[in-house]
Design a protein around this motif. Structure first.
Motif, short mmCIF file in Angstrom:
data_model
loop_
_atom_site.label_atom_id
_atom_site.label_comp_id
_atom_site.label_asym_id
_atom_site.label_seq_id
_atom_site.Cartn_x
_atom_site.Cartn_y
_atom_site.Cartn_z
N THR A 126 44.89 52.50 74.51
CA THR A 126 43.92 51.52 75.03
C THR A 126 42.56 52.15 75.33
OG1 THR A 126 44.93 51.87 77.22
CG2 THR A 126 45.58 49.88 76.01
N ARG A 127 42.48 53.49 75.33
CA ARG A 127 41.17 54.13 75.47
C ARG A 127 41.23 55.54 74.90
NH1 ARG A 127 37.71 55.50 81.06
NH2 ARG A 127 35.88 56.38 79.99
N VAL A 128 40.16 55.96 74.23
CA VAL A 128 40.06 57.30 73.70
C VAL A 128 38.69 57.86 74.05
CG1 VAL A 128 39.36 56.42 71.43
CG2 VAL A 128 40.19 58.77 71.64
N LEU A 143 37.25 51.64 74.28
CA LEU A 143 38.45 50.91 74.63
C LEU A 143 39.07 50.36 73.37
CD1 LEU A 143 37.03 49.01 77.74
CD2 LEU A 143 38.67 50.90 77.78
N VAL A 144 40.39 50.23 73.37
CA VAL A 144 41.12 49.83 72.17
C VAL A 144 42.07 48.69 72.51
CG1 VAL A 144 42.57 50.62 70.26
CG2 VAL A 144 40.98 52.22 71.37
N LYS A 145 42.09 47.69 71.64
CA LYS A 145 43.00 46.56 71.81
C LYS A 145 44.32 46.87 71.11
CE LYS A 145 43.57 41.61 70.92
NZ LYS A 145 42.97 40.40 70.33
N PRO A 146 45.44 46.93 71.85
CA PRO A 146 46.74 47.20 71.20
C PRO A 146 47.13 46.07 70.25
CG PRO A 146 46.87 47.50 73.57
CD PRO A 146 45.57 46.80 73.30
N VAL A 170 37.64 43.05 74.15
CA VAL A 170 37.69 44.23 73.28
C VAL A 170 38.36 43.85 71.95
CG1 VAL A 170 38.67 46.54 72.99
CG2 VAL A 170 37.74 45.84 75.20
N THR A 171 37.70 44.19 70.85
CA THR A 171 38.25 43.88 69.52
C THR A 171 38.55 45.13 68.70
OG1 THR A 171 36.01 43.71 68.62
CG2 THR A 171 37.04 41.67 69.44
N THR A 172 38.14 46.31 69.18
CA THR A 172 38.39 47.56 68.45
C THR A 172 39.89 47.82 68.37
OG1 THR A 172 36.31 48.47 69.26
CG2 THR A 172 37.91 50.03 68.40
#
Length: 581
Positions: free
Chosen positions: A247-249, A264-267, A289-291
């Motif tokens: 969810t975050r890198v 931020l990352v969307k699972p 968040v759409t990434t």
């Protein structure tokens, strides 16, 4: 020196003959004045706890090495002892040997040696060979038992060795201080495999990666002498229907200390627990968040090559969350040591406090900050490079008993040679410093290995496990399905025969030490698993009312765990000397 026997043509006795005569005189002296053992009831009576496994280790060093005496056991004519043989046999209990149970009367001393009944039929060898059974205590805490083998084989170094290591460390720090080359800390491929790192297809045994995985592009190494780029990486995960997902890198350049990626990352799957107290992620933060993971992987491939060095703490977890395989990694959890040694790994917050003198991860319920963690890894790497490779390894505190014995020349001019005969692969663990490390898969092989080691080694350790397996205390760890465990009577009969054979093979004036290490650990282990499961569910964000009441961990359970741990840590030791003839 002239004499009528053993003279050469010049009338002088040959050196070899003189040495042989001297050796015979020493042997005769020792035979006429054999060593003896006596328990010191006075010292044992004033002890707060039973003799520890570490005390048995120190006794071995005293008997065959250069260690100080152990006041709980008086040793006469120590120099006459030829060898020390130690056998660990989990499963020998008071009830099997017809010994009285541990006294519950507060006025009784539970640490005093117990007389071994001569009428015991379960294991006649013990009854006929040893006068007393000595209560022992395994290492541990009120609710946890530590490794018995770890305590026996690892101990504090001598003052002389500590001084030598400190001096060597100062020389090393002067030599390597300020070294800016991080490549010496990059994990080798075997280390990556041992620690479950995902390995790229171009260096691993797999021809292609699993679906959904990517790897850093393979490029040639630079030959202009410039150092490769080091990027510190840290990820946070939330719990989804498929388990933990990214969810975050965050990635930081270690040279400039600038953030080069923080997203931020969307699972892919719905989140069932944000794990906020660990991840710092909330539903509000991920709103909009759409990434996706695939988007992040594309950025990684454009940012990282096979020559880039990735830095992190337990970095294999982050790479698996990213589904990203990379060949050059530095792991602060491996670069620095846990104070109790491998295979334990130190936590990042502890390392930063210990070696950088500052606190991180102190946001409480706000969770971890990956940028903060990545910067801590950079600081730890730079501190390591500035202070030298041995910094943070705790080498000045502990060493293997085998290593210490190998340096001892007071009894054996070439140092004490040792053998470790055990299940699994002892050469990679507690037998790494042994002259001989013999891997076995049965008690019969253990006996054979110990007897074979007798001619060339002065210290021999072996571990017999068949009785423990018959009692269902342990499960054999083999690649093939284990054979059915023998019955307890059959296991005792076989053990008795093996101990008789071992004793018969010992040369005179050999000290034989048998110890159990611990008692039945199953009740302790079961309660410990229950406790861990309940705590993990709370950490995952569950409320007590969401957990079945029969799975709750209560104060009564805590008291029961302490009681069972105390029982499990009890053990027995038997000590004797093989007589002449």
């Amino acid at each position: 020196m002239k004499g009528s026997e053993g003279q050469d043509d010049g009338g002088w006795m040959k050196v070899g003959k003189r040495k042989e005569k001297k050796a015979k005189n020493v042997e005769a002296k020792h035979s006429n004045n054999p060593p003896r053992f006596f328990y010191s009831s006075k010292d044992i009576a004033v002890r707060k706890e039973a003799v520890a496994i570490a005390d048995l280790r120190e006794l071995v060093i005293h008997l065959i090495g250069d260690g100080p005496p152990q006041f709980w056991l008086k040793v006469e004519n120590r120099n006459a002892i030829q060898k020390v043989v130690v056998a660990q046999i989990p499963g020998l209990t008071n009830s099997i040997l017809d010994l009285p149970p541990t006294p519950t009367d507060p006025t009784a001393n539970p640490n005093k040696p117990l007389s071994v009944p001569k009428t015991s039929d379960a294991l006649p060898f013990i009854a006929h060979t040893f006068l007393h059974a000595l209560p022992t205590r395994a290492p541990g805490e009120p609710t946890r038992m530590h490794s018995v083998l770890g305590s026996f084989f690892m101990g504090p170094i001598s003052n002389e060795e500590k001084k030598r290591r400190v001096a060597a460390r100062i020389v090393e720090e002067r030599k390597h201080g300020g070294d800016k080359d991080p490549t010496k800390y990059v994990l080798a491929p075997p280390e990556m495999c041992d620690n479950e790192y995902p390995v790229p297809s171009y260096i691993g045994e797999v021809s292609q990666l699993e679906e959904g995985w990517v790897e850093s592009p393979l490029v040639d190494a630079m030959d202009d002498g410039t150092q490769p780029k080091v990027l510190a990486l840290d990820c946070e995960m939330c719990l989804t229907e498929d388990g933990p997902e990214l969810t975050r890198v965050c990635i930081i350049d270690s040279d400039t200390e600038k953030v080069v990626l923080d997203e931020l990352v969307k699972p892919l799957k719905p989140i069932i627990n944000y794990l906020t107290r660990f991840s710092g992620i909330t539903e509000e933060r991920l709103a909009g968040v759409t990434t996706t993971l695939s988007n992040i992987q594309q950025k990684l491939v454009g940012l990282i090559t096979s020559q880039t060095i990735l830095l992190g703490h337990s970095l294999e977890s982050d790479l698996r969350a990213l589904k990203f395989a990379h060949p050059r990694c530095i792991d602060t959890a491996l670069m620095y040591h846990h104070p109790r040694g491998r295979p334990l790994k130190p936590g990042l917050a502890w390392l930063t406090k210990k070696w950088c003198n500052r606190e991180i991860q102190a946001r409480g319920e706000g969770g971890h900050d990956p940028e903060e963690d990545a910067r801590a890894c950079i600081e730890l790497l730079k501190t390591k490079m500035a202070r030298g490779p041995s910094f943070g390894e705790f080498k000045t505190d502990q060493e293997s008993v085998l290593e210490r014995l190998s340096r001892t020349t007071t009894r054996v001019s070439t140092g004490v040679k040792s053998a470790v005969v055990d299940y699994g692969n002892p050469s990679t663990w507690h037998g790494a410093k042994a002259t001989l490390a013999i891997a076995c898969q049965s008690d019969a092989a253990i006996l054979e290995g110990m007897v074979e080691a007798l001619p060339q080694c002065q210290f021999i350790f072996g571990r017999f496990m068949a009785l423990s397996e018959a009692l269902e205390w342990t499960t054999p760890k083999t690649d093939t399905p284990p054979a059915p465990a023998p019955s307890v009577p059959d296991a005792l009969s076989a053990l008795n025969t093996r101990l008789q054979t071992l004793h018969a093979a010992l040369p005179p004036r050999t000290a034989l030490i048998i110890f159990t290490g611990h008692s039945d650990p199953r009740a302790m282990a079961g309660l410990g698993q229950r406790k861990t499961k309940f705590e993990n569910e709370l950490k995952a964000g569950k409320k007590p009312e969401d957990i079945p009441k029969e799975e709750w961990w209560t104060a009564a359970d805590g008291r029961a765990l302490e009681e069972e741990t105390g029982k499990a840590r009890r053990g027995l030791a038997f000590i004797c000397l093989k007589a002449e003839g």
